[in-house]
Each structure stands twice: as C-alpha cells, then as structure tokens.
Design an enzyme around this catalytic site. Structure first.
Site, PDB file in Angstrom:
ATOM      1  N   GLU A  65       0.820  -1.216   0.000  1.00 53.46           N
ATOM      2  CA  GLU A  65       0.000   0.000   0.000  1.00 53.46           C
ATOM      3  C   GLU A  65       0.853   1.265   0.000  1.00 53.46           C
ATOM      4  OE1 GLU A  65      -3.429   0.330   2.448  1.00 53.46           O
ATOM      5  OE2 GLU A  65      -4.110  -1.717   2.062  1.00 53.46           O
ATOM      6  N   HIS A 338      -1.884  -0.896  10.021  1.00 50.53           N
ATOM      7  CA  HIS A 338      -1.251  -2.155  10.397  1.00 50.53           C
ATOM      8  C   HIS A 338       0.008  -1.824  11.182  1.00 50.53           C
ATOM      9  CE1 HIS A 338      -3.106  -5.246   7.477  1.00 50.53           C
ATOM     10  NE2 HIS A 338      -3.749  -4.114   7.265  1.00 50.53           N
TER      11      HIS A 338
END
Length: 472
Positions: A65, A338
């Site tokens: 990402e 995350h």
C-alpha cells in the site's frame, strides 16, 4: 544490532569476503491510499525516519500500500544509508502499491499480476483496479553463486466476509497458489526464499494451508509461536480453544496480531479519532482486552525443496516480532492501520527449523484439501457462467429498449417527451454496452483463468495420489 558476518577466504582468493550470518527482514503495510488515507504524507515520511533508525537494522524491507512515487521516494531517500537498493513496482490502473528495499544489490526483478483479482464491477473496493500481484526480486547477499535470496512481496485480495462465506475466497486461494508456485520455483533454483506481505488471511486458513503445503516455506511466526491464535477471539476455531480474551500486549508479543489491534488508532471509532486529531491526548493501556486483533501480515521462509545433500550451513528463524507500534510524534496517530512484522534469520550448522528438504518435514496438502479447492472452483465457475449469460442478456435487452425509445420519438407529442426518450435510450444503451463488455470480455477472461487454476489443482491432486500409491 547490525548484521554479523562470517569471514570467508575462498581457495586461491587474496581478498577477504564477508557473507552475512544473519538477515533482518521487515514487512509493512503502510496504508498509503492517495486521497483516502488520513495524513498520508506525514505518516509515510515518519515511517521512513523510523526505518532508518530502527533496531535491529532492517536489511530487506517489503512495503505494501505504498501507492505513490512521492511516498516511495520519501522512504527510499531517508533509508538510503542502510537500504541503498530499492525497487518500486508498477501494476494495474492505479499501481500495485508494492516496493522492496535492500541492503544488497537487486540483480533481477519482475512483477507478476494475479490472473484472478476481484471484479471491475466492485469499483468501490478497488482490488481489480490496483492490479494486485507479486513483486519479485533476486538479491545477491554474497559472492558465491548460491548466495541469492528471492523475495516475493504481495498483498492478496481483501476478505469482505468471513470464510467460508467470503465471495472472494476463490480469488484469494488462486493468488495463494500463484505465489506458492513462484516460491517453489525459487527453492528449486537453490535459493533462500522469503514470502512477505499482507496476505489478508488467518493462520491455518484455506490459503495459509495451501501456501505451507505446496511451497517449501514455513510461517516464521508459527515456528517460534506454534500455539499462537488462529484468529480473533470471536472466531469459531479460536472459540473452540476456550481461551480468555487476549490483551493488546499479548496479541503483539505472542499472537503476532499486527492488524486490528486496539492500540492502533486507525481501528478506533471515528468519534474517538476526531478527538485525537483535534489534539486530545488519548492513551490505551496494553492490558486492555483486544478481541478483534488478528494476524494478516506474514513472513514465510524456506530453502531448497528437494535437498538430498547435506549443507554445512542452513538458515534458521532466530526471532520474530511485531514492530513499528509507536505513534506519530506530533499527530499522535499510529503510523499505519497495520503494525509491521520483522524477523531475523541466521545461518546455523544444524538441520534448520524451517527447511523442508527431507521427507520427514514434508507437509503436502492431503487429497481432501485438493477436493475442497476443486469444489470451490466448480461452484465459482457456475456463478461466473450465470454472470456472463445475465450480462450478455442485459446487453441485448438494452439494444431493443434503446431502439424502441428512438422509434417512440417519432410519435412524441412534445419536445420534453422526446428529450426524455432520447436520454433513456442513451443511458440504457450505455449501461447495456458496459455490462456486455464485462460479461463478454472480463468474465470470459476470468473463466479461462479459473480453468487454468482448476487444471493445476487437478494435476497436483493426481500427483499427490500417485505419491500415496507409491508409498511403501
């Protein structure tokens, strides 16, 4: 901690060569969605600074990402002194979001796009548009021919429902199969193998068992934490273990839950996040119960699959940890939605804890597992064939409706009625053409990819059956 090294003097060489005895690895989903992720530039810039000062010093880093060149260049610029070699991977309409950074030279790289990767009709989810796949890099860490590590960085299709009701489980299973094949090929070339990334799967789930069963790799976290959780505390399989709800600290240190942890500010309710971003200091004790944390980020490690000659040294997993849990120093938010996962592997003169060269360590999928995959594929093929028929039927219907609207214009008594008929005709035909293209082109392509996947699983099942028949 820096990389330790073994001093090696090959026969006839006058100069000394240094081969690392440990390799520090880190994988991180950095949540760099352009226009969507809050404070993207500030967070990813801080991630670069934290990586540069991280201990142990990372030597191979895989990012997911990381969508923009701006963010990639920011991280690469700040880590050049420890990770001088780097590759940003291009894929899909909006990019693949994958990057690999290394202490050692990247001698070869490629980007493998998954044949099955979501649907264009689910544009609000975006998986199809970002062109998910596997970023592959061969990295030479020593002077010998075999001193190569092949790194595979990926971000599998996101789960939007729980298994087995996840409508994209077939896509994610096919993707797991593809990266397992790539890692198998690397192992058969005699190279050290690293599979890194956000796999969007739970431990011991369908895709997890397929990867560990088909590829000669093992999940680094479960090597050192074999009794760690296999899902959230509300997951049916985890409930069967009848354990107490883990704390946030336990999920980080023992369960490796780098996703949905209660300590991560991006997993807080929106009202709480707004208070945080307005400058309010909000802390969460790590003893807080954490029922929803889970492990989606993995480090898979392996070596040669069919090793027959003993090696003097092998690679072992020395440590594995959840990292980058700190917050941004001024914004007060987590650096990503995350946390990172890191591991240190080391050379050892023992047989190794994750190498799968001998028959005693083989963990190939059993025949019922292949049957389950084949049943899943068959079910999905039926669904896609119905999708193709219905979409093509919509296209044909839209043509007739459009013609009928145009004919009706001839008898229209007023101009505004003619305008409405023309508008209906245009919009109806446009929708029909798009649906027809999806049904005729995309679904057709997906069905062919499914047939390839089906054949490969059927072939693997046949080989497994033949192996069972040949066993004494």
């Amino acid at each position: 901690m820096t990389t330790s090294a073994e001093e090696v003097k090959p026969m006839g060489a006058e100069t000394e060569q240094f081969i690392p005895s440990t390799i520090n690895i880190l994988t991180y989903n950095v949540f760099g969605l352009k226009f969507i992720a809050g404070y993207r530039r500030e967070r990813l810039s801080e991630i670069g600074r934290r990586l540069a000062a991280h201990s142990p010093v990372p030597e191979i880093v895989a990012l997911q990402e990381c969508w923009t060149q701006e963010d990639y260049q920011s991280i690469h610029h700040q880590t050049k002194h420890i990770l001088p070699f780097a590759k940003f991977y291009y894929s899909g309409i909006f990019g693949g979001g994958l990057a690999i950074l290394s202490k050692w030279p990247i001698i070869e790289s490629s980007m493998f796009r998954y044949p099955l990767n979501g649907r264009p009709t689910a544009f609000w989810r975006g998986d199809w548009y970002v062109g998910k796949g596997v970023a592959c890099a061969k990295i030479r860490y020593g002077s010998a021919v075999q001193d190569v590590v092949e790194v595979f960085c990926t971000h599998l299709h996101a789960p939007y429902e729980s298994e087995p009701h996840d409508s994209y489980i077939c896509h994610r299973t096919a993707q797991a199969w593809e990266i397992a094949k790539l890692m198998t090929g690397a192992a058969e070339r005699g190279h050290l193998v690293l599979g890194l990334g956000d796999f969007n799967m739970l431990p011991l789930s369908f895709a997890h068992r397929l990867i560990e069963g088909h590829a000669p790799v093992r999940d680094a976290w479960r090597i050192l934490h074999p009794d760690s959780s296999i899902g959230t505390s509300t997951h049916p399989e985890e409930k069967k273990r009848k354990r107490v709800v883990p704390t946030a600290a336990f999920n980080i240190t023992e369960n490796g839950a780098a996703s949905d942890n209660v300590l991560n500010t991006f997993r807080w309710p929106k009202s709480r996040q707004k208070r945080l971003f307005k400058g309010e200091s909000i802390t969460v004790d790590d003893s807080t119960p954490d029922p929803n944390a889970k492990r989606l980020d993995y480090i898979f490690v392996g070596e040669e699959r069919h090793l027959r000659v003993a090696k003097s040294t092998r690679w072992e997993v020395r440590s594995v940890n959840v990292a980058m849990t700190e917050r941004h120093p001024t914004l007060g938010c987590s650096l990503s939605d995350h946390f990172a996962v890191e591991a240190t592997i080391s050379r050892s003169s023992s047989n190794g804890t994750f190498v799968r060269g001998d028959e005693t360590s083989q963990n190939s999928p059993e025949i019922p597992f292949y049957d389950s995959v084949l049943a899943m594929i068959s079910t999905y093929i039926v669904r896609e064939r119905w999708q193709r028929k219905s979409r093509l039927a919509h296209f044909l219907l839209s043509v007739f409706v459009s013609i009928a609207c145009l004919v009706a214009v001839w008898w229209s008594p007023r101009n505004f009625a003619s305008f409405i008929l023309m508008l209906v005709s245009t919009l109806n035909l446009s929708a029909g053409v798009i649906d027809g293209l999806i049904g005729g082109l995309f679904v057709g392509s997906e069905l062919r990819a499914l047939k390839e996947f089906q054949w490969e699983i059927f072939n693997a099942k046949g080989l497994a059956e033949a192996g069972n028949l040949n066993d004494p």
